[in-house]
Design a protein around this motif. Sequence first.
Motif, PDB file in Angstrom:
ATOM      1  N   LEU A 123      38.629  47.728  30.057  1.00 52.67           N
ATOM      2  CA  LEU A 123      36.968  47.810  29.933  1.00 52.67           C
ATOM      3  C   LEU A 123      36.473  46.269  31.014  1.00 52.67           C
ATOM      4  O   LEU A 123      35.118  45.988  29.818  1.00 52.67           O
ATOM      5  CB  LEU A 123      36.628  47.687  28.877  1.00 52.67           C
ATOM      6  CG  LEU A 123      37.313  48.817  27.729  1.00 52.67           C
ATOM      7  CD1 LEU A 123      37.698  49.313  27.172  1.00 52.67           C
ATOM      8  CD2 LEU A 123      36.919  50.985  28.428  1.00 52.67           C
ATOM      9  N   SER A 124      35.889  45.330  31.229  1.00 55.98           N
ATOM     10  CA  SER A 124      35.787  44.493  31.545  1.00 55.98           C
ATOM     11  C   SER A 124      35.440  44.174  33.031  1.00 55.98           C
ATOM     12  O   SER A 124      33.949  43.668  33.540  1.00 55.98           O
ATOM     13  CB  SER A 124      36.920  43.197  31.686  1.00 55.98           C
ATOM     14  OG  SER A 124      38.053  43.186  32.297  1.00 55.98           O
ATOM     15  N   TYR A 125      35.599  45.273  33.669  1.00 58.23           N
ATOM     16  CA  TYR A 125      35.782  45.084  35.040  1.00 58.23           C
ATOM     17  C   TYR A 125      34.149  45.474  35.364  1.00 58.23           C
ATOM     18  O   TYR A 125      33.320  44.895  35.713  1.00 58.23           O
ATOM     19  CB  TYR A 125      36.192  45.848  35.680  1.00 58.23           C
ATOM     20  CG  TYR A 125      36.377  45.511  38.003  1.00 58.23           C
ATOM     21  CD1 TYR A 125      37.332  44.379  38.378  1.00 58.23           C
ATOM     22  CD2 TYR A 125      35.387  45.783  38.343  1.00 58.23           C
ATOM     23  CE1 TYR A 125      36.862  43.908  39.730  1.00 58.23           C
ATOM     24  CE2 TYR A 125      35.270  45.407  39.821  1.00 58.23           C
ATOM     25  CZ  TYR A 125      36.248  44.337  40.606  1.00 58.23           C
ATOM     26  OH  TYR A 125      36.074  43.796  41.646  1.00 58.23           O
ATOM     27  N   SER A 126      33.000  46.179  34.577  1.00 58.60           N
ATOM     28  CA  SER A 126      32.509  46.777  35.023  1.00 58.60           C
ATOM     29  C   SER A 126      31.129  45.472  34.315  1.00 58.60           C
ATOM     30  O   SER A 126      29.559  46.353  34.134  1.00 58.60           O
ATOM     31  CB  SER A 126      32.186  48.235  34.395  1.00 58.60           C
ATOM     32  OG  SER A 126      32.240  48.133  32.799  1.00 58.60           O
ATOM     33  N   VAL A 127      31.663  45.344  33.513  1.00 55.90           N
ATOM     34  CA  VAL A 127      31.218  44.445  32.849  1.00 55.90           C
ATOM     35  C   VAL A 127      30.709  42.613  33.221  1.00 55.90           C
ATOM     36  O   VAL A 127      29.325  41.717  33.681  1.00 55.90           O
ATOM     37  CB  VAL A 127      31.686  44.133  31.310  1.00 55.90           C
ATOM     38  CG1 VAL A 127      30.592  42.496  29.781  1.00 55.90           C
ATOM     39  CG2 VAL A 127      31.809  45.499  30.506  1.00 55.90           C
ATOM     40  N   LEU A 128      31.719  41.960  33.986  1.00 57.34           N
ATOM     41  CA  LEU A 128      31.814  40.593  34.372  1.00 57.34           C
ATOM     42  C   LEU A 128      30.920  40.963  35.909  1.00 57.34           C
ATOM     43  O   LEU A 128      30.054  41.958  36.551  1.00 57.34           O
ATOM     44  CB  LEU A 128      33.343  40.762  35.455  1.00 57.34           C
ATOM     45  CG  LEU A 128      34.050  40.166  34.870  1.00 57.34           C
ATOM     46  CD1 LEU A 128      35.581  40.636  35.318  1.00 57.34           C
ATOM     47  CD2 LEU A 128      34.152  39.261  34.167  1.00 57.34           C
ATOM     48  N   PRO A 129      29.759  39.892  35.681  1.00 54.26           N
ATOM     49  CA  PRO A 129      28.852  40.026  36.466  1.00 54.26           C
ATOM     50  C   PRO A 129      29.049  39.622  37.967  1.00 54.26           C
ATOM     51  O   PRO A 129      28.169  39.896  38.825  1.00 54.26           O
ATOM     52  CB  PRO A 129      27.835  38.505  36.337  1.00 54.26           C
ATOM     53  CG  PRO A 129      28.014  37.679  35.325  1.00 54.26           C
ATOM     54  CD  PRO A 129      29.661  38.316  34.441  1.00 54.26           C
ATOM     55  N   GLU A 130      30.577  38.657  38.307  1.00 55.60           N
ATOM     56  CA  GLU A 130      30.980  38.609  39.415  1.00 55.60           C
ATOM     57  C   GLU A 130      32.131  39.255  39.573  1.00 55.60           C
ATOM     58  O   GLU A 130      33.099  38.423  39.330  1.00 55.60           O
ATOM     59  CB  GLU A 130      30.794  37.500  39.754  1.00 55.60           C
ATOM     60  CG  GLU A 130      29.264  37.024  40.323  1.00 55.60           C
ATOM     61  CD  GLU A 130      28.106  37.264  41.265  1.00 55.60           C
ATOM     62  OE1 GLU A 130      28.896  38.141  41.854  1.00 55.60           O
ATOM     63  OE2 GLU A 130      27.610  37.060  41.653  1.00 55.60           O
ATOM     64  N   PRO A 131      32.075  40.870  39.505  1.00 61.80           N
ATOM     65  CA  PRO A 131      33.935  40.884  39.088  1.00 61.80           C
ATOM     66  C   PRO A 131      34.597  40.904  40.622  1.00 61.80           C
ATOM     67  O   PRO A 131      36.070  40.094  40.586  1.00 61.80           O
ATOM     68  CB  PRO A 131      34.030  42.581  39.071  1.00 61.80           C
ATOM     69  CG  PRO A 131      32.350  42.468  39.794  1.00 61.80           C
ATOM     70  CD  PRO A 131      31.487  41.650  39.701  1.00 61.80           C
ATOM     71  N   ARG A 132      34.390  40.722  42.030  1.00 61.59           N
ATOM     72  CA  ARG A 132      35.108  40.439  42.777  1.00 61.59           C
ATOM     73  C   ARG A 132      35.551  39.206  43.043  1.00 61.59           C
ATOM     74  O   ARG A 132      37.053  38.968  43.474  1.00 61.59           O
ATOM     75  CB  ARG A 132      34.185  40.166  44.299  1.00 61.59           C
ATOM     76  CG  ARG A 132      34.033  42.104  44.432  1.00 61.59           C
ATOM     77  CD  ARG A 132      32.811  41.537  45.426  1.00 61.59           C
ATOM     78  NE  ARG A 132      32.080  43.032  46.166  1.00 61.59           N
ATOM     79  CZ  ARG A 132      30.732  43.027  45.695  1.00 61.59           C
ATOM     80  NH1 ARG A 132      30.293  42.306  45.715  1.00 61.59           N
ATOM     81  NH2 ARG A 132      30.287  44.423  45.548  1.00 61.59           N
ATOM     82  N   VAL A 149      45.565  46.120  37.421  1.00 65.93           N
ATOM     83  CA  VAL A 149      44.799  48.051  37.129  1.00 65.93           C
ATOM     84  C   VAL A 149      43.530  47.405  36.582  1.00 65.93           C
ATOM     85  O   VAL A 149      43.518  46.587  35.818  1.00 65.93           O
ATOM     86  CB  VAL A 149      46.177  48.473  36.191  1.00 65.93           C
ATOM     87  CG1 VAL A 149      45.568  49.501  34.950  1.00 65.93           C
ATOM     88  CG2 VAL A 149      47.606  48.700  36.228  1.00 65.93           C
ATOM     89  N   VAL A 150      42.204  48.596  37.153  1.00 64.83           N
ATOM     90  CA  VAL A 150      41.475  48.414  36.383  1.00 64.83           C
ATOM     91  C   VAL A 150      41.628  49.954  34.890  1.00 64.83           C
ATOM     92  O   VAL A 150      41.094  50.698  35.411  1.00 64.83           O
ATOM     93  CB  VAL A 150      40.748  48.054  36.663  1.00 64.83           C
ATOM     94  CG1 VAL A 150      38.858  48.594  36.714  1.00 64.83           C
ATOM     95  CG2 VAL A 150      40.285  47.446  37.744  1.00 64.83           C
ATOM     96  N   MET A 151      41.250  49.906  33.729  1.00 71.53           N
ATOM     97  CA  MET A 151      40.790  50.516  32.283  1.00 71.53           C
ATOM     98  C   MET A 151      39.456  50.508  32.577  1.00 71.53           C
ATOM     99  O   MET A 151      39.294  48.872  32.117  1.00 71.53           O
ATOM    100  CB  MET A 151      41.906  50.581  32.186  1.00 71.53           C
ATOM    101  CG  MET A 151      41.433  52.079  31.018  1.00 71.53           C
ATOM    102  SD  MET A 151      40.435  51.767  29.552  1.00 71.53           S
ATOM    103  CE  MET A 151      41.316  50.853  28.523  1.00 71.53           C
ATOM    104  N   ASP A 152      38.141  52.101  33.133  1.00 72.53           N
ATOM    105  CA  ASP A 152      37.008  51.417  32.538  1.00 72.53           C
ATOM    106  C   ASP A 152      36.048  52.979  32.400  1.00 72.53           C
ATOM    107  O   ASP A 152      37.053  54.261  32.816  1.00 72.53           O
ATOM    108  CB  ASP A 152      36.215  50.686  33.408  1.00 72.53           C
ATOM    109  CG  ASP A 152      35.197  49.609  33.057  1.00 72.53           C
ATOM    110  OD1 ASP A 152      35.105  49.821  32.130  1.00 72.53           O
ATOM    111  OD2 ASP A 152      35.311  48.302  33.662  1.00 72.53           O
TER     112      ASP A 152
END
Length: 214
Positions: A123-132, A149-152
């Motif tokens: 539940l963090s990939y959509s929150v990080l301002p710079e995920p890449r 794994v991305v769980m979101d």
Amino acid sequence: MDTLPEDHPTRRSQSANAKRYDRIARFYSTLEPLYLIFPPARRKAVAALGLKPGDTVLEIGAGTGRNFPYLVEAVGLSGTVIGVDASKGMLAEARKLIERRGWSNVQLLHQDAPQLNGVLFSLSYSVLPEPRPALARAWERLRPSSRVVVMDMGLTQGGLYRLLAPIARLLIKFAPGDAYSDPWGDLAGYGTVETKRFLAGIFYVSSVAKPPAA
């Protein structure tokens, strides 16, 4: 000062997100059902990692440690679970959980760890301002044949798009993440992406495996 990429205009800066999580940290376990974050979603994410006893796994966005029981069960007493989160308030709650459960193999850090058998963006990939960049750092530390794994949650796909539009508006206004986050393109740059959707397509678990060593 934190900056936001142009292709994620609804995301808040890391400092803004950390402050929001700090404010709700003590109440997060109570508020969690409002975000439809139930144990099956967490179990699916941990299962997608394919962990074995003795492995080391990093969870990015560990929050209050709600995934720790499943991760600890997967790696066993001989393995290591490392939790990273930008919110000091959330980590303080996670530390209380670790103490209550007596987990000696769970660590809390503010930076990544080397030599990982799995990385979970919970539940963090959509929150990080710079995920890449975070994904790239995690990939570098990932051992061969291991998974990211991305769980979101997000509303970028699914046949119920129009029906879920009101939920999208609420997520954009109140949730800390990007309701239209699209991690699949980022993950595809590293290999074949496997995605499973559930709860009317709102939640997803996406994974990509690092190739075996030559």
